[in-house]
Design a protein around this motif. Structure first.
Motif, PDB file in Angstrom:
ATOM      1  N   ALA A   1      -8.911  -7.122  12.086  1.00 64.54           N
ATOM      2  CA  ALA A   1      -8.244  -5.642  11.953  1.00 64.54           C
ATOM      3  C   ALA A   1      -7.298  -5.778  11.581  1.00 64.54           C
ATOM      4  N   LEU A   2      -5.977  -7.494  12.258  1.00 66.33           N
ATOM      5  CA  LEU A   2      -4.916  -6.726  12.232  1.00 66.33           C
ATOM      6  C   LEU A   2      -4.116  -7.080  11.407  1.00 66.33           C
ATOM      7  N   LEU A   3      -4.983  -8.370  10.044  1.00 63.35           N
ATOM      8  CA  LEU A   3      -4.776  -8.047   8.618  1.00 63.35           C
ATOM      9  C   LEU A   3      -4.450  -7.208   7.833  1.00 63.35           C
ATOM     10  N   ILE A   4      -6.006  -6.979   8.187  1.00 60.29           N
ATOM     11  CA  ILE A   4      -5.970  -5.484   7.489  1.00 60.29           C
ATOM     12  C   ILE A   4      -5.153  -4.649   7.553  1.00 60.29           C
ATOM     13  N   LEU A   5      -4.903  -4.136   8.670  1.00 58.67           N
ATOM     14  CA  LEU A   5      -3.586  -3.260   9.468  1.00 58.67           C
ATOM     15  C   LEU A   5      -2.419  -2.992   8.373  1.00 58.67           C
ATOM     16  N   PHE A   6      -1.921  -4.909   8.917  1.00 57.34           N
ATOM     17  CA  PHE A   6      -0.213  -5.225   8.748  1.00 57.34           C
ATOM     18  C   PHE A   6      -1.101  -5.277   6.643  1.00 57.34           C
ATOM     19  N   SER A   7      -1.937  -4.956   5.921  1.00 61.36           N
ATOM     20  CA  SER A   7      -1.949  -5.587   4.324  1.00 61.36           C
ATOM     21  C   SER A   7      -1.950  -3.724   4.231  1.00 61.36           C
ATOM     22  N   LEU A   8      -2.715  -3.168   5.039  1.00 61.76           N
ATOM     23  CA  LEU A   8      -2.156  -1.517   5.017  1.00 61.76           C
ATOM     24  C   LEU A   8      -0.986  -0.923   5.021  1.00 61.76           C
ATOM     25  N   TRP A   9      -0.136  -1.394   5.917  1.00 60.99           N
ATOM     26  CA  TRP A   9       1.170  -1.101   6.068  1.00 60.99           C
ATOM     27  C   TRP A   9       2.100  -1.979   4.809  1.00 60.99           C
TER      28      TRP A   9
ATOM     29  N   MET B   1      -4.995   2.278  -0.876  1.00 60.99           N
ATOM     30  CA  MET B   1      -4.716   2.693   0.461  1.00 60.99           C
ATOM     31  C   MET B   1      -6.655   2.517   0.927  1.00 60.99           C
ATOM     32  N   ASP B   2      -7.556   4.213   0.006  1.00 63.22           N
ATOM     33  CA  ASP B   2      -8.933   4.483   0.518  1.00 63.22           C
ATOM     34  C   ASP B   2      -9.673   3.480   0.783  1.00 63.22           C
ATOM     35  N   VAL B   3      -9.908   2.198   0.040  1.00 60.00           N
ATOM     36  CA  VAL B   3     -10.153   1.534   0.498  1.00 60.00           C
ATOM     37  C   VAL B   3      -9.894   0.664   1.599  1.00 60.00           C
ATOM     38  N   HIS B   4      -8.896   0.851   2.632  1.00 63.46           N
ATOM     39  CA  HIS B   4      -8.298  -0.160   3.223  1.00 63.46           C
ATOM     40  C   HIS B   4      -8.160   0.852   4.356  1.00 63.46           C
ATOM     41  N   ILE B   5      -8.228   2.340   4.318  1.00 64.97           N
ATOM     42  CA  ILE B   5      -8.911   2.936   5.463  1.00 64.97           C
ATOM     43  C   ILE B   5      -9.621   3.070   5.899  1.00 64.97           C
ATOM     44  N   LYS B   6     -10.959   2.706   4.897  1.00 63.56           N
ATOM     45  CA  LYS B   6     -12.524   2.891   4.933  1.00 63.56           C
ATOM     46  C   LYS B   6     -13.173   1.727   5.639  1.00 63.56           C
ATOM     47  N   ALA B   7     -12.341   0.172   5.306  1.00 64.96           N
ATOM     48  CA  ALA B   7     -12.572  -1.092   5.737  1.00 64.96           C
ATOM     49  C   ALA B   7     -11.670  -1.105   7.430  1.00 64.96           C
ATOM     50  N   MET B   8     -10.856  -0.258   7.282  1.00 68.63           N
ATOM     51  CA  MET B   8     -10.178   0.042   8.781  1.00 68.63           C
ATOM     52  C   MET B   8     -11.017   0.945  10.162  1.00 68.63           C
TER      53      MET B   8
ATOM     54  N   HIS C   1       1.444  -2.216   1.812  1.00 67.05           N
ATOM     55  CA  HIS C   1       1.093  -1.324   1.164  1.00 67.05           C
ATOM     56  C   HIS C   1       2.317   0.507   0.852  1.00 67.05           C
ATOM     57  N   ILE C   2       1.605   0.756   2.153  1.00 67.52           N
ATOM     58  CA  ILE C   2       2.217   1.744   2.436  1.00 67.52           C
ATOM     59  C   ILE C   2       3.883   1.756   1.973  1.00 67.52           C
ATOM     60  N   HIS C   3       4.181   0.544   2.489  1.00 66.06           N
ATOM     61  CA  HIS C   3       5.702  -0.162   2.635  1.00 66.06           C
ATOM     62  C   HIS C   3       5.816  -0.019   0.934  1.00 66.06           C
ATOM     63  N   ASN C   4       5.005  -0.238   0.190  1.00 68.78           N
ATOM     64  CA  ASN C   4       5.764  -0.761  -0.775  1.00 68.78           C
ATOM     65  C   ASN C   4       5.809   0.248  -2.018  1.00 68.78           C
ATOM     66  N   MET C   5       5.433   1.947  -1.749  1.00 70.65           N
ATOM     67  CA  MET C   5       5.012   2.631  -2.047  1.00 70.65           C
ATOM     68  C   MET C   5       5.881   3.809  -2.131  1.00 70.65           C
ATOM     69  N   GLN C   6       6.345   2.988  -1.095  1.00 65.40           N
ATOM     70  CA  GLN C   6       8.747   3.776  -0.903  1.00 65.40           C
ATOM     71  C   GLN C   6       8.007   5.464  -0.722  1.00 65.40           C
ATOM     72  N   THR C   7       8.950   6.099  -1.583  1.00 67.51           N
ATOM     73  CA  THR C   7       8.288   7.603  -1.911  1.00 67.51           C
ATOM     74  C   THR C   7       7.054   7.967  -2.116  1.00 67.51           C
ATOM     75  N   ASN C   8       6.614   7.883  -2.733  1.00 72.80           N
ATOM     76  CA  ASN C   8       5.726   8.295  -3.772  1.00 72.80           C
ATOM     77  C   ASN C   8       4.154   8.091  -2.280  1.00 72.80           C
ATOM     78  N   SER C   9       3.517   9.834  -2.165  1.00 68.77           N
ATOM     79  CA  SER C   9       3.123  10.733  -1.116  1.00 68.77           C
ATOM     80  C   SER C   9       1.942  10.622  -1.979  1.00 68.77           C
ATOM     81  N   LEU C  10       1.177  10.113  -2.716  1.00 68.01           N
ATOM     82  CA  LEU C  10      -0.224  10.296  -3.379  1.00 68.01           C
ATOM     83  C   LEU C  10      -0.518   9.092  -2.696  1.00 68.01           C
ATOM     84  N   LYS C  11      -1.794   8.580  -3.009  1.00 65.87           N
ATOM     85  CA  LYS C  11      -3.150   8.016  -1.856  1.00 65.87           C
ATOM     86  C   LYS C  11      -3.664   7.580  -2.828  1.00 65.87           C
ATOM     87  N   ASP C  12      -3.983   6.289  -3.176  1.00 69.24           N
ATOM     88  CA  ASP C  12      -4.514   5.939  -4.805  1.00 69.24           C
ATOM     89  C   ASP C  12      -6.063   4.869  -3.812  1.00 69.24           C
TER      90      ASP C  12
END
Length: 309
Positions: free
Chosen positions: A203-211, A227-234, A213-224
């Protein structure tokens, strides 16, 4: 001799309802994946884990219900007959298999979904299928050890209570916790703790990976899609983590209240332990698009058949 009270009747009715509902849910998972196996003649790693998990939970619920039913009818002779001791051993095997395979599913989600540039993690992604096979094999081997330990415990309980001649329930007899019991309980608790730790790290590794991924997207507010796969797994892992935490606490408390038949605490522990395999499998069904579509497709048919009766 039979000595069934109103409490026993109520508890058997509730346990029967929970057990058969959970058995139906897990039988559904097994049947859908088995049909896919026949059609494709192959299974991916996720389907292998779900198939193994569904089988272990189905038989765990059935054996546990059978064992509980016999404990109500024959409380004093529960550990005397070798066949009943074997039932306890089989129950221990499927209980451990249920927890270990569930933890393996969380580890699989972590390896498959989390994104890290570490060479070792990339190697794990490439060897996912082989790792899943080893995880399932390790689950079977450790569950066999737990089954043997469970048989050993019941045999020692029988030996320690062999000379008990009171008319009270067998479960109320004084059980001598000698030096042979502590290694057995330690091994069982150690196995549960390892699987629990694996779930937490996943759970911690997936949460860190999701964080990341969101950080790398920077100002892009669109979900790809990633991200959806990360959230479902989480969501899947967190739901199991919460239920696993309560189940782990229940297993510890059950060791304390094991000789107190009729205790409200013991009854609540049993209710949760019977609900855990069915509820978590239901969550897995709704987190898997194929299983969810199949379930929603057959529910109207089942409802129609019930109404016709």
């Amino acid at each position: 001799q039979f000595n069934v009270t109103a409490y026993d009747t109520t508890s058997v009715a509730i346990m029967t309802l929970q057990a058969f509902a959970g058995m139906w849910i897990n039988a559904f998972i097994v049947s859908v994946i088995s049909m896919a196996w026949i059609q494709k003649e192959a299974l991916n790693s996720n389907e292998k884990i779900l198939l193994f998990l569904g089988c272990s939970r189905f038989w765990y619920l059935f054996i546990s219900w059978f064992y509980y039913f016999l404990s109500i009818l024959y409380p004093r002779s529960l550990y005397v007959h070798p066949t009943l001791q074997l039932v306890v051993s089989i129950q221990g095997f499927f209980d451990s298999s249920n927890l270990w395979v569930s933890a393996s599913l969380c580890v699989f989600y972590c390896i498959k979904i989390a994104n890290f540039s570490n060479n070792f993690f990339i190697y794990l992604k490439v060897k996912t299928d082989r790792i899943v096979s080893w995880l399932l094999l390790a689950s079977v081997l450790f569950s066999l050890v737990i089954g043997i330990v469970a048989y050993d415990i019941t045999d020692k309980v029988h030996c320690n209570n062999r000379n008990s001649t009171g008319r009270g329930s067998f479960w109320k007899a004084s059980i001598k916790m000698d030096k042979h019991f502590f290694p057995s309980f330690f091994l069982t608790g150690f196995g549960y703790a390892i699987s629990f730790t694996a779930v937490i790290f996943s759970a911690l590794l997936i949460l860190f990976s999701l964080w990341r991924h969101i950080h790398n997207m920077q100002t892009n507010s669109l979900k790809d899609f990633s991200m959806d796969v990360h959230i479902k797994a989480m969501k899947s892992i967190l739901s199991f983590l919460v239920m696993y935490s309560i189940n782990f606490a229940s297993l510890i408390l059950k060791m304390v209240y094991v000789t107190k038949k009729g205790s409200p605490v013991m009854f609540l522990l049993l209710v949760f332990q019977y609900a855990f395999p069915g509820v978590h499998s239901l969550i897995l069904i709704f987190s898997n698009p194929k299983l969810e579509k199949t379930l929603l497709r057959i529910l109207p048919y089942v409802k129609f058949r019930v109404c016709m009766r």
